[in-house]
Design a protein around this motif. Structure first.
Motif, PDB file in Angstrom:
ATOM      1  N   PHE A   1       0.813  -1.216   0.000  1.00 52.60           N
ATOM      2  CA  PHE A   1       0.000   0.000   0.000  1.00 52.60           C
ATOM      3  C   PHE A   1       0.849   1.271   0.000  1.00 52.60           C
ATOM      4  O   PHE A   1       0.567   2.210  -0.740  1.00 52.60           O
ATOM      5  CB  PHE A   1      -0.920  -0.002   1.228  1.00 52.60           C
ATOM      6  CG  PHE A   1      -1.655   1.289   1.431  1.00 52.60           C
ATOM      7  CD1 PHE A   1      -2.761   1.613   0.662  1.00 52.60           C
ATOM      8  CD2 PHE A   1      -1.223   2.205   2.395  1.00 52.60           C
ATOM      9  CE1 PHE A   1      -3.442   2.806   0.843  1.00 52.60           C
ATOM     10  CE2 PHE A   1      -1.901   3.397   2.583  1.00 52.60           C
ATOM     11  CZ  PHE A   1      -3.005   3.699   1.814  1.00 52.60           C
ATOM     12  N   VAL A   2       1.879   1.317   0.814  1.00 48.17           N
ATOM     13  CA  VAL A   2       2.624   2.562   1.031  1.00 48.17           C
ATOM     14  C   VAL A   2       3.236   3.121  -0.259  1.00 48.17           C
ATOM     15  O   VAL A   2       3.082   4.323  -0.553  1.00 48.17           O
ATOM     16  CB  VAL A   2       3.701   2.376   2.116  1.00 48.17           C
ATOM     17  CG1 VAL A   2       4.577   3.631   2.225  1.00 48.17           C
ATOM     18  CG2 VAL A   2       3.045   2.087   3.464  1.00 48.17           C
ATOM     19  N   PRO A   3       3.938   2.323  -1.076  1.00 49.40           N
ATOM     20  CA  PRO A   3       4.503   2.900  -2.314  1.00 49.40           C
ATOM     21  C   PRO A   3       3.431   3.456  -3.252  1.00 49.40           C
ATOM     22  O   PRO A   3       3.618   4.515  -3.858  1.00 49.40           O
ATOM     23  CB  PRO A   3       5.241   1.720  -2.954  1.00 49.40           C
ATOM     24  CG  PRO A   3       5.498   0.783  -1.832  1.00 49.40           C
ATOM     25  CD  PRO A   3       4.328   0.916  -0.908  1.00 49.40           C
ATOM     26  N   GLN A   4       2.322   2.745  -3.355  1.00 50.30           N
ATOM     27  CA  GLN A   4       1.246   3.221  -4.232  1.00 50.30           C
ATOM     28  C   GLN A   4       0.652   4.532  -3.715  1.00 50.30           C
ATOM     29  O   GLN A   4       0.448   5.485  -4.474  1.00 50.30           O
ATOM     30  CB  GLN A   4       0.137   2.169  -4.320  1.00 50.30           C
ATOM     31  CG  GLN A   4       0.551   0.870  -4.961  1.00 50.30           C
ATOM     32  CD  GLN A   4      -0.621  -0.086  -5.044  1.00 50.30           C
ATOM     33  OE1 GLN A   4      -1.415  -0.049  -5.994  1.00 50.30           O
ATOM     34  NE2 GLN A   4      -0.759  -0.954  -4.055  1.00 50.30           N
ATOM     35  N   PHE A   5       0.390   4.578  -2.400  1.00 48.91           N
ATOM     36  CA  PHE A   5      -0.174   5.787  -1.815  1.00 48.91           C
ATOM     37  C   PHE A   5       0.786   6.963  -1.986  1.00 48.91           C
ATOM     38  O   PHE A   5       0.362   8.087  -2.279  1.00 48.91           O
ATOM     39  CB  PHE A   5      -0.475   5.570  -0.335  1.00 48.91           C
ATOM     40  CG  PHE A   5      -1.050   6.785   0.347  1.00 48.91           C
ATOM     41  CD1 PHE A   5      -2.405   7.061   0.269  1.00 48.91           C
ATOM     42  CD2 PHE A   5      -0.228   7.658   1.044  1.00 48.91           C
ATOM     43  CE1 PHE A   5      -2.940   8.184   0.875  1.00 48.91           C
ATOM     44  CE2 PHE A   5      -0.753   8.785   1.656  1.00 48.91           C
ATOM     45  CZ  PHE A   5      -2.108   9.055   1.583  1.00 48.91           C
ATOM     46  N   ALA A   6       2.072   6.725  -1.801  1.00 50.44           N
ATOM     47  CA  ALA A   6       3.067   7.789  -1.932  1.00 50.44           C
ATOM     48  C   ALA A   6       3.065   8.373  -3.342  1.00 50.44           C
ATOM     49  O   ALA A   6       3.111   9.597  -3.531  1.00 50.44           O
ATOM     50  CB  ALA A   6       4.451   7.261  -1.576  1.00 50.44           C
ATOM     51  N   ILE A   7       2.988   7.510  -4.343  1.00 44.62           N
ATOM     52  CA  ILE A   7       2.978   7.978  -5.734  1.00 44.62           C
ATOM     53  C   ILE A   7       1.742   8.833  -6.007  1.00 44.62           C
ATOM     54  O   ILE A   7       1.825   9.922  -6.561  1.00 44.62           O
ATOM     55  CB  ILE A   7       3.024   6.775  -6.700  1.00 44.62           C
ATOM     56  CG1 ILE A   7       4.388   6.089  -6.620  1.00 44.62           C
ATOM     57  CG2 ILE A   7       2.742   7.230  -8.134  1.00 44.62           C
ATOM     58  CD1 ILE A   7       4.420   4.751  -7.318  1.00 44.62           C
ATOM     59  N   LEU A   8       0.563   8.327  -5.604  1.00 42.80           N
ATOM     60  CA  LEU A   8      -0.675   9.052  -5.861  1.00 42.80           C
ATOM     61  C   LEU A   8      -0.721  10.364  -5.082  1.00 42.80           C
ATOM     62  O   LEU A   8      -1.123  11.406  -5.625  1.00 42.80           O
ATOM     63  CB  LEU A   8      -1.877   8.183  -5.490  1.00 42.80           C
ATOM     64  CG  LEU A   8      -2.050   6.878  -6.280  1.00 42.80           C
ATOM     65  CD1 LEU A   8      -3.274   6.126  -5.799  1.00 42.80           C
ATOM     66  CD2 LEU A   8      -2.130   7.149  -7.769  1.00 42.80           C
ATOM     67  N   ALA A   9      -0.306  10.333  -3.832  1.00 39.65           N
ATOM     68  CA  ALA A   9      -0.364  11.538  -3.004  1.00 39.65           C
ATOM     69  C   ALA A   9       0.607  12.599  -3.499  1.00 39.65           C
ATOM     70  O   ALA A   9       0.243  13.776  -3.619  1.00 39.65           O
ATOM     71  CB  ALA A   9      -0.055  11.182  -1.547  1.00 39.65           C
ATOM     72  N   LEU A  10       1.839  12.222  -3.804  1.00 39.08           N
ATOM     73  CA  LEU A  10       2.827  13.199  -4.273  1.00 39.08           C
ATOM     74  C   LEU A  10       2.425  13.791  -5.616  1.00 39.08           C
ATOM     75  O   LEU A  10       2.629  14.984  -5.868  1.00 39.08           O
ATOM     76  CB  LEU A  10       4.200  12.538  -4.379  1.00 39.08           C
ATOM     77  CG  LEU A  10       4.858  12.199  -3.031  1.00 39.08           C
ATOM     78  CD1 LEU A  10       6.162  11.431  -3.261  1.00 39.08           C
ATOM     79  CD2 LEU A  10       5.126  13.468  -2.227  1.00 39.08           C
ATOM     80  N   THR A  11       1.830  12.976  -6.475  1.00 40.87           N
ATOM     81  CA  THR A  11       1.352  13.488  -7.758  1.00 40.87           C
ATOM     82  C   THR A  11       0.259  14.523  -7.553  1.00 40.87           C
ATOM     83  O   THR A  11       0.272  15.600  -8.157  1.00 40.87           O
ATOM     84  CB  THR A  11       0.820  12.339  -8.634  1.00 40.87           C
ATOM     85  OG1 THR A  11       1.876  11.421  -8.909  1.00 40.87           O
ATOM     86  CG2 THR A  11       0.268  12.860  -9.949  1.00 40.87           C
ATOM     87  N   PHE A  12      -0.699  14.203  -6.670  1.00 37.60           N
ATOM     88  CA  PHE A  12      -1.804  15.128  -6.409  1.00 37.60           C
ATOM     89  C   PHE A  12      -1.282  16.427  -5.806  1.00 37.60           C
ATOM     90  O   PHE A  12      -1.678  17.533  -6.220  1.00 37.60           O
ATOM     91  CB  PHE A  12      -2.820  14.476  -5.468  1.00 37.60           C
ATOM     92  CG  PHE A  12      -4.122  15.209  -5.387  1.00 37.60           C
ATOM     93  CD1 PHE A  12      -5.219  14.778  -6.113  1.00 37.60           C
ATOM     94  CD2 PHE A  12      -4.255  16.352  -4.608  1.00 37.60           C
ATOM     95  CE1 PHE A  12      -6.423  15.463  -6.056  1.00 37.60           C
ATOM     96  CE2 PHE A  12      -5.451  17.038  -4.537  1.00 37.60           C
ATOM     97  CZ  PHE A  12      -6.542  16.596  -5.264  1.00 37.60           C
ATOM     98  N   ILE A  13      -0.366  16.320  -4.833  1.00 37.92           N
ATOM     99  CA  ILE A  13       0.169  17.504  -4.164  1.00 37.92           C
ATOM    100  C   ILE A  13       0.921  18.389  -5.157  1.00 37.92           C
ATOM    101  O   ILE A  13       0.778  19.620  -5.155  1.00 37.92           O
ATOM    102  CB  ILE A  13       1.096  17.088  -3.008  1.00 37.92           C
ATOM    103  CG1 ILE A  13       0.284  16.445  -1.886  1.00 37.92           C
ATOM    104  CG2 ILE A  13       1.879  18.281  -2.479  1.00 37.92           C
ATOM    105  CD1 ILE A  13      -0.748  17.356  -1.281  1.00 37.92           C
ATOM    106  N   ALA A  14       1.734  17.785  -6.014  1.00 33.86           N
ATOM    107  CA  ALA A  14       2.497  18.556  -6.993  1.00 33.86           C
ATOM    108  C   ALA A  14       1.565  19.281  -7.960  1.00 33.86           C
ATOM    109  O   ALA A  14       1.777  20.458  -8.299  1.00 33.86           O
ATOM    110  CB  ALA A  14       3.441  17.639  -7.765  1.00 33.86           C
ATOM    111  N   PHE A  15       0.511  18.599  -8.406  1.00 33.84           N
ATOM    112  CA  PHE A  15      -0.456  19.191  -9.324  1.00 33.84           C
ATOM    113  C   PHE A  15      -1.195  20.335  -8.636  1.00 33.84           C
ATOM    114  O   PHE A  15      -1.346  21.439  -9.199  1.00 33.84           O
ATOM    115  CB  PHE A  15      -1.448  18.122  -9.783  1.00 33.84           C
ATOM    116  CG  PHE A  15      -1.933  18.312 -11.195  1.00 33.84           C
ATOM    117  CD1 PHE A  15      -2.486  19.510 -11.605  1.00 33.84           C
ATOM    118  CD2 PHE A  15      -1.847  17.275 -12.117  1.00 33.84           C
ATOM    119  CE1 PHE A  15      -2.942  19.683 -12.902  1.00 33.84           C
ATOM    120  CE2 PHE A  15      -2.296  17.434 -13.412  1.00 33.84           C
ATOM    121  CZ  PHE A  15      -2.849  18.640 -13.808  1.00 33.84           C
ATOM    122  N   GLU A  16      -1.652  20.076  -7.414  1.00 40.06           N
ATOM    123  CA  GLU A  16      -2.393  21.097  -6.663  1.00 40.06           C
ATOM    124  C   GLU A  16      -1.539  22.329  -6.415  1.00 40.06           C
ATOM    125  O   GLU A  16      -1.982  23.463  -6.591  1.00 40.06           O
ATOM    126  CB  GLU A  16      -2.851  20.488  -5.332  1.00 40.06           C
ATOM    127  CG  GLU A  16      -3.509  21.481  -4.390  1.00 40.06           C
ATOM    128  CD  GLU A  16      -5.021  21.492  -4.491  1.00 40.06           C
ATOM    129  OE1 GLU A  16      -5.673  21.944  -3.546  1.00 40.06           O
ATOM    130  OE2 GLU A  16      -5.549  21.045  -5.533  1.00 40.06           O
TER     131      GLU A  16
END
Length: 214
Positions: free
Chosen positions: A150-165
């Protein structure tokens, strides 16, 4: 065709498209960045951006930890969070509507408000919508592989969202600062604040009307 651990390129591109649609849709956070930039300058607007992005990261973590499931299951918890969020939006709307028209100079905006206040404003606004918690609770699982860590997947999705936002909100804040010289008159700024305050209040009212999905 996996470019990230446990995530294919197709899945990631679909996620990017969904994130873009969500972030580019105008909302309270985007409006806050623009009004702060116009009234107080781009530096303090960027402080609000940092607060909002920090709140979004917190909301994603809380959703992952189960708060989204709690709000989805409990009418009382959802109603309490909704009332708090709506109250803050309405408060921000009234404050913005009544804000004295300040004519910005190129060097700075009003200096009497400490920068940490703008961070807090952005943080509270980013965290004030219980629908965001529910959204992330329902949104993220669509792009997660339950058979993979779970952790690697969540990190990828969260960092992508944060960078976009962060990129979009920064663009709004800095873009408005560019047109600020065109709004030198107090009357123009006053009307901008009134319209923005009305929109904040409207968003708060709409949040009050939202219902928890059964």
């Amino acid at each position: 065709n996996a470019i990230f651990p446990s995530m294919t390129l197709t899945t990631y591109l679909l996620y990017l498209a969904a994130v873009a649609l969500l972030i580019f849709t105008p909302g309270p956070t985007m409006l806050m960045c623009m009004t702060t930039s116009l009234n107080h300058g781009p530096r303090k607007a960027m402080t609000s951006v940092a607060g909002s992005v920090s709140a979004v990261l917190g909301v994603m973590l809380l959703s992952a930890l189960g708060l989204g499931a709690l709000l989805a299951a409990s009418e009382t918890a959802f109603t309490a969070a909704k009332l708090l969020g709506a109250a803050y939006l309405i408060y921000l709307g009234v404050k913005t509507f009544r804000n004295a028209a300040s004519v910005l100079r190129a060097d700075a905006g009003p200096a009497e408000t400490p920068r940490r206040s703008f961070f807090l404003r952005g943080f509270l606004l980013g965290a004030s919508n219980p629908k965001a918690v529910l959204f992330f609770a329902a949104f993220f699982p669509q792009f997660l592989d339950p058979q993979a860590p779970f952790v690697p997947q969540f990190a990828i999705l969260a960092l992508t969202f944060i960078a976009f936002e962060f990129s979009v909100l920064s663009g709004c804040a800095l873009g408005v600062s560019r047109i600020a010289p065109l709004l030198r008159s107090s009357r123009a700024v006053r009307w901008f604040n009134r319209v923005s305050g009305g929109l904040f209040t409207l968003m708060g009212g709409l949040l009050l009307l939202t219902r928890r999905q059964a």
